[in-house]
Design a protein around this motif. Structure first.
Motif, short mmCIF file in Angstrom:
data_model
loop_
_atom_site.label_atom_id
_atom_site.label_comp_id
_atom_site.label_asym_id
_atom_site.label_seq_id
_atom_site.Cartn_x
_atom_site.Cartn_y
_atom_site.Cartn_z
N GLU A 198 0.86 -1.22 -0.03
CA GLU A 198 -0.01 -0.10 0.03
C GLU A 198 0.84 1.07 -0.10
OE1 GLU A 198 -2.20 -0.49 3.76
OE2 GLU A 198 -1.27 1.45 4.27
N ILE A 199 0.36 2.46 -0.41
CA ILE A 199 0.93 3.73 -0.53
C ILE A 199 -0.13 4.76 -0.10
CG2 ILE A 199 1.86 5.35 -2.02
CD1 ILE A 199 2.59 2.94 -4.03
N ARG A 200 0.40 5.44 0.74
CA ARG A 200 -0.47 6.39 1.49
C ARG A 200 -0.20 7.82 0.71
NH1 ARG A 200 1.50 5.99 6.54
NH2 ARG A 200 1.33 8.02 7.04
N ILE A 201 -1.13 8.58 0.27
CA ILE A 201 -1.19 9.75 -0.85
C ILE A 201 -1.89 10.68 -0.14
CG2 ILE A 201 -0.38 8.43 -2.77
CD1 ILE A 201 -3.07 8.66 -3.68
N GLY A 202 -1.63 12.06 -0.54
CA GLY A 202 -2.22 13.21 0.04
C GLY A 202 -3.29 13.90 -0.85
N VAL A 203 -3.85 12.98 -1.92
CA VAL A 203 -4.87 13.42 -2.95
C VAL A 203 -5.66 12.32 -3.17
CG1 VAL A 203 -3.34 15.14 -4.14
CG2 VAL A 203 -3.30 12.66 -5.02
N ARG A 204 -6.80 12.64 -3.67
CA ARG A 204 -7.81 11.49 -4.09
C ARG A 204 -7.92 11.30 -5.75
NH1 ARG A 204 -11.53 13.33 0.61
NH2 ARG A 204 -11.25 11.48 1.74
N ALA B 105 -0.22 17.09 -1.31
CA ALA B 105 -0.38 16.48 -2.84
C ALA B 105 0.80 15.89 -3.24
CB ALA B 105 -1.21 17.54 -3.47
N ASP B 106 1.92 16.59 -3.09
CA ASP B 106 3.21 15.83 -3.77
C ASP B 106 3.97 15.10 -2.68
OD1 ASP B 106 3.95 17.98 -1.99
OD2 ASP B 106 5.37 18.90 -3.19
N GLU B 107 3.21 14.54 -1.80
CA GLU B 107 3.70 13.42 -0.82
C GLU B 107 3.20 12.13 -0.96
OE1 GLU B 107 5.30 16.52 2.65
OE2 GLU B 107 3.16 15.86 3.00
N ALA B 108 4.08 11.16 -0.35
CA ALA B 108 3.62 9.77 -0.22
C ALA B 108 4.48 9.07 0.61
CB ALA B 108 3.86 9.03 -1.59
N VAL B 109 3.85 8.21 1.20
CA VAL B 109 4.61 7.02 2.13
C VAL B 109 4.48 5.70 1.54
CG1 VAL B 109 4.36 6.11 4.35
CG2 VAL B 109 4.10 8.33 4.03
N ALA C 56 7.90 7.74 0.59
CA ALA C 56 8.43 8.90 -0.36
C ALA C 56 8.90 8.70 -1.63
CB ALA C 56 9.50 9.71 0.46
N SER C 57 9.42 7.37 -1.77
CA SER C 57 9.98 6.94 -2.94
C SER C 57 8.78 6.74 -4.35
CB SER C 57 10.77 5.79 -2.98
OG SER C 57 9.74 4.61 -2.48
N ALA C 58 7.52 6.53 -3.68
CA ALA C 58 6.54 6.44 -4.51
C ALA C 58 5.98 7.82 -5.49
CB ALA C 58 5.35 6.22 -3.78
N VAL C 59 6.54 8.96 -5.00
CA VAL C 59 6.31 10.04 -5.67
C VAL C 59 6.98 9.86 -7.00
CG1 VAL C 59 6.45 12.57 -5.86
CG2 VAL C 59 5.66 11.50 -3.58
N TYR C 60 6.49 9.98 -8.23
CA TYR C 60 7.14 10.15 -9.59
C TYR C 60 7.26 11.52 -10.08
CZ TYR C 60 7.83 9.00 -14.27
OH TYR C 60 8.38 8.97 -15.73
N HIS C 61 8.30 12.01 -10.47
CA HIS C 61 8.54 13.14 -11.01
C HIS C 61 9.10 12.93 -12.52
CE1 HIS C 61 8.57 15.21 -6.94
NE2 HIS C 61 9.21 14.07 -6.49
N THR C 62 8.28 13.64 -13.26
CA THR C 62 8.56 13.53 -14.85
C THR C 62 9.57 14.65 -15.06
OG1 THR C 62 6.85 15.13 -15.47
CG2 THR C 62 6.32 12.66 -15.43
N THR C 63 10.30 14.29 -16.27
CA THR C 63 11.42 15.48 -16.45
C THR C 63 11.12 16.39 -17.47
OG1 THR C 63 12.54 13.94 -18.03
CG2 THR C 63 13.58 13.98 -15.75
N ALA C 64 11.10 17.62 -17.19
CA ALA C 64 10.75 18.67 -18.21
C ALA C 64 11.49 18.73 -19.56
CB ALA C 64 10.56 20.13 -17.46
#
Length: 82
Positions: free
Chosen positions: A17-23, A66-70, A72-80
């Motif tokens: 499971e991954i906890r996230i700050g958005v729905r 919104a940009d946090e997860a538990v 933390a490695s679950a947050v995916y950042h795309t490269t611009a």
């Protein structure tokens, strides 16, 4: 998430499971090139949802931004691209 884009999350660690700050978010699966189709998920009023592709259980956690997860490695950042 107006103006910020939809947050994306991955499960490279293979956690249950991954906890996230958005729905409303996108599940990528694993980091590309090992990803699955990037699927938009909306929990609505619910507090958890399972990704239909990778079976990751996402749980809404109001204490996270919104940009946090538990984890933390679950947050995916795309490269611009320039």
């Amino acid at each position: 998430m107006h103006g910020e884009g939809t947050p994306k999350f991955t499960n490279d660690a293979g956690v249950s499971e991954i906890r996230i700050g958005v729905r409303e978010f996108e599940c990528v699966g694993a980091t590309p090139p090992y990803d699955h189709p990037h699927v938009y998920l909306d929990m609505g009023r619910e507090t958890e949802m399972i990704c239909p592709y990778c079976s990751t259980l996402y749980k809404f956690d109001a204490s996270l931004k919104a940009d946090e997860a538990v984890p933390a490695s679950a947050v995916y950042h795309t490269t611009a691209h320039a």
